[in-house]
Design a protein around this motif. Structure first.
Motif, PDB file in Angstrom:
ATOM      1  N   GLY A  33      18.213 -15.363 -26.158  1.00  0.00           N
ATOM      2  CA  GLY A  33      17.085 -15.821 -26.971  1.00  0.00           C
ATOM      3  C   GLY A  33      15.813 -15.889 -26.151  1.00  0.00           C
ATOM      4  O   GLY A  33      15.852 -16.187 -24.951  1.00  0.00           O
ATOM      5  N   MET A  34      14.698 -15.620 -26.809  1.00  0.00           N
ATOM      6  CA  MET A  34      13.406 -15.554 -26.126  1.00  0.00           C
ATOM      7  C   MET A  34      12.702 -16.907 -26.191  1.00  0.00           C
ATOM      8  O   MET A  34      12.775 -17.602 -27.205  1.00  0.00           O
ATOM      9  N   THR A  35      12.033 -17.267 -25.102  1.00  0.00           N
ATOM     10  CA  THR A  35      11.179 -18.453 -25.089  1.00  0.00           C
ATOM     11  C   THR A  35       9.759 -18.030 -24.721  1.00  0.00           C
ATOM     12  O   THR A  35       9.559 -17.002 -24.060  1.00  0.00           O
ATOM     13  N   VAL A  36       8.782 -18.808 -25.172  1.00  0.00           N
ATOM     14  CA  VAL A  36       7.376 -18.523 -24.826  1.00  0.00           C
ATOM     15  C   VAL A  36       6.673 -19.816 -24.420  1.00  0.00           C
ATOM     16  O   VAL A  36       6.991 -20.885 -24.947  1.00  0.00           O
ATOM     17  N   PRO A  37       5.730 -19.705 -23.476  1.00  0.00           N
ATOM     18  CA  PRO A  37       5.271 -18.477 -22.838  1.00  0.00           C
ATOM     19  C   PRO A  37       6.136 -18.091 -21.629  1.00  0.00           C
ATOM     20  O   PRO A  37       6.885 -18.912 -21.107  1.00  0.00           O
ATOM     21  N   VAL A  38       5.987 -16.828 -21.219  1.00  0.00           N
ATOM     22  CA  VAL A  38       6.503 -16.369 -19.931  1.00  0.00           C
ATOM     23  C   VAL A  38       5.396 -16.646 -18.919  1.00  0.00           C
ATOM     24  O   VAL A  38       4.220 -16.384 -19.195  1.00  0.00           O
ATOM     25  N   GLN A  84       1.747  -3.866 -12.861  1.00  0.00           N
ATOM     26  CA  GLN A  84       3.007  -3.244 -12.448  1.00  0.00           C
ATOM     27  C   GLN A  84       4.038  -4.306 -12.092  1.00  0.00           C
ATOM     28  O   GLN A  84       5.197  -4.228 -12.503  1.00  0.00           O
ATOM     29  N   SER A  85       3.603  -5.312 -11.327  1.00  0.00           N
ATOM     30  CA  SER A  85       4.527  -6.378 -10.914  1.00  0.00           C
ATOM     31  C   SER A  85       5.121  -7.108 -12.110  1.00  0.00           C
ATOM     32  O   SER A  85       6.342  -7.303 -12.198  1.00  0.00           O
ATOM     33  N   ILE A  86       4.256  -7.512 -13.062  1.00  0.00           N
ATOM     34  CA  ILE A  86       4.785  -8.297 -14.187  1.00  0.00           C
ATOM     35  C   ILE A  86       5.627  -7.425 -15.129  1.00  0.00           C
ATOM     36  O   ILE A  86       6.597  -7.897 -15.708  1.00  0.00           O
ATOM     37  N   SER A  87       5.292  -6.145 -15.250  1.00  0.00           N
ATOM     38  CA  SER A  87       6.075  -5.246 -16.116  1.00  0.00           C
ATOM     39  C   SER A  87       7.473  -5.046 -15.557  1.00  0.00           C
ATOM     40  O   SER A  87       8.469  -5.146 -16.282  1.00  0.00           O
ATOM     41  N   ALA A 138       5.015   4.516 -23.893  1.00  0.00           N
ATOM     42  CA  ALA A 138       3.543   4.659 -23.871  1.00  0.00           C
ATOM     43  C   ALA A 138       2.883   3.386 -23.366  1.00  0.00           C
ATOM     44  O   ALA A 138       1.927   3.431 -22.579  1.00  0.00           O
ATOM     45  N   VAL A 139       3.395   2.212 -23.790  1.00  0.00           N
ATOM     46  CA  VAL A 139       2.857   0.924 -23.318  1.00  0.00           C
ATOM     47  C   VAL A 139       3.047   0.810 -21.805  1.00  0.00           C
ATOM     48  O   VAL A 139       2.134   0.426 -21.072  1.00  0.00           O
ATOM     49  N   TYR A 188       2.084 -15.107 -24.221  1.00  0.00           N
ATOM     50  CA  TYR A 188       2.766 -15.509 -25.449  1.00  0.00           C
ATOM     51  C   TYR A 188       3.251 -14.331 -26.286  1.00  0.00           C
ATOM     52  O   TYR A 188       4.049 -14.516 -27.200  1.00  0.00           O
ATOM     53  N   GLU A 189       2.727 -13.149 -26.033  1.00  0.00           N
ATOM     54  CA  GLU A 189       3.076 -12.002 -26.882  1.00  0.00           C
ATOM     55  C   GLU A 189       3.396 -10.793 -26.019  1.00  0.00           C
ATOM     56  O   GLU A 189       3.023 -10.745 -24.850  1.00  0.00           O
ATOM     57  N   ASN A 190       4.086  -9.835 -26.639  1.00  0.00           N
ATOM     58  CA  ASN A 190       4.496  -8.681 -25.839  1.00  0.00           C
ATOM     59  C   ASN A 190       3.302  -7.773 -25.529  1.00  0.00           C
ATOM     60  O   ASN A 190       2.292  -7.794 -26.234  1.00  0.00           O
ATOM     61  N   PRO A 191       3.414  -6.984 -24.458  1.00  0.00           N
ATOM     62  CA  PRO A 191       2.264  -6.214 -23.975  1.00  0.00           C
ATOM     63  C   PRO A 191       1.782  -5.089 -24.887  1.00  0.00           C
ATOM     64  O   PRO A 191       0.747  -4.481 -24.625  1.00  0.00           O
ATOM     65  N   SER A 192       2.519  -4.829 -25.994  1.00  0.00           N
ATOM     66  CA  SER A 192       2.055  -3.772 -26.908  1.00  0.00           C
ATOM     67  C   SER A 192       0.962  -4.280 -27.844  1.00  0.00           C
ATOM     68  O   SER A 192       0.306  -3.511 -28.538  1.00  0.00           O
ATOM     69  N   ILE A 193       0.761  -5.614 -27.879  1.00  0.00           N
ATOM     70  CA  ILE A 193      -0.272  -6.181 -28.756  1.00  0.00           C
ATOM     71  C   ILE A 193      -1.601  -6.175 -28.008  1.00  0.00           C
ATOM     72  O   ILE A 193      -1.728  -6.842 -26.977  1.00  0.00           O
ATOM     73  N   PRO A 194      -2.596  -5.413 -28.485  1.00  0.00           N
ATOM     74  CA  PRO A 194      -3.846  -5.266 -27.723  1.00  0.00           C
ATOM     75  C   PRO A 194      -4.575  -6.590 -27.497  1.00  0.00           C
ATOM     76  O   PRO A 194      -4.984  -6.897 -26.394  1.00  0.00           O
TER      77      PRO A 194
END
Length: 213
Positions: free
Chosen positions: A100-105, A76-79, A8-9, A195-201
C-alpha cells in the motif's frame, strides 16, 4: 501503453526504465486511489486571507523504508530510489504482497557549505502503512533500509510542478525570505515532500524546514 508512458516520464528525468518495472507500475496504477496519509498534528498556520503561506507540523516517530542515491542530477537520484521502493511496496518483500502507498514520500537533501547547490546524496523515504508499522516486511533489496525515524517538527510550504535542483533552491530561497532571520530551523538540511507521481506536470510538493531540537 502504461509502460511506454512511464518510459517517457523516466526519460525526462534522464533515467531509463527497466523492463522489470512493468509489474510494479501496473500494481501502483490499480491501487492509485488507496493512499494512506503519513500521520501528523498541525501546530499552527500562517498566511494572509484563506491561503496558508506556511504551516508548522509535528510528525510522530515511525518506521520508514529508506534508500540513498548520489546520481549527478537530483531527479535521477529520486527516480532510481523510488523504483527500488516501488518494487519493495509491490512484492519484493518478506510477506510477498502489495503493502500500500503512503504520502508524502520524503526526499532529504543537503546544501553545500556555500548554499548554492545540492550535495549529490539524497535520502528517499517511504512511510510504512499503519498495518506494517509494528512489524515491517523485510526488503529483498539490500540497499533498502528500514529505519525508525525520530519525531519530527517541521515548517512546511506548498509548491507545484517539477522538482529539479533549480526549482528546489528557488523554493528554499523564497521560504527564507518569507520566514526572515530565525535560528528556529536547521540550515543546510531540508526535505522535499512529494504527494503525486512524477507524470503529473503540476504535481503538489512541499518544502520542509526542520525545526531545531
Amino acid at each position: 501503453r502504461l509502460f511506454a508512458h512511464w518510459e517517457a516520464v523516466a526519460s525526462t528525468h534522464r533515467v531509463s526504465l527497466p523492463q522489470d518495472m512493468a509489474g510494479p507500475i501496473a500494481q501502483m496504477a490499480r491501487h492509485r486511489h488507496a493512499r494512506e496519509p503519513v500521520p501528523y498534528v498541525s501546530l499552527s498556520q500562517h498566511g494572509k486571507c484563506e491561503e496558508a503561506a506556511y504551516e508548522e507540523r509535528q510528525y510522530p516517530a515511525g518506521k520508514w523504508a529508506c534508500v540513498t542515491m548520489g546520481e549527478p542530477m537530483y531527479e535521477q537520484s529520486i527516480s532510481l530510489s523510488f523504483m527500488k521502493l516501488m518494487r519493495y511496496i509491490c512484492k519484493e518483500n518478506s510477506v510477498g504482497c502489495h503493502l500500500g502507498m503512503t504520502v508524502p514520500v520524503l526526499n532529504e537533501i543537503h546544501l553545500t557549505k556555500e548554499g548554492t547547490e545540492l550535495e549529490r546524496e539524497v535520502l528517499t523515504a517511504y512511510y510504512l502503512p499503519g498495518a506494517f508499522q509494528q512489524n515491517p516486511p523485510v526488503p529483498m533489496d539490500p540497499e533498502i533500509h528500514i529505519t525508525e525515524r525520530a519525531p519530527l517538527r517541521v515548517i512546511t510550504r506548498v509548491f507545484y510542478g517539477m522538482t529539479t535542483e533549480e526549482t528546489i533552491l528557488r523554493e528554499i530561497s523564497l521560504f527564507w525570505e518569507l520566514l526572515g532571520s530565525t535560528d528556529a530551523v536547521l540550515r543546510g538540511t531540508y526535505i522535499v515532500a512529494s504527494y503525486e507521481n512524477p507524470s503529473i506536470p503540476q504535481r503538489r510538493n512541499e518544502i520542509w524546514f526542520i525545526c531545531q531540537a
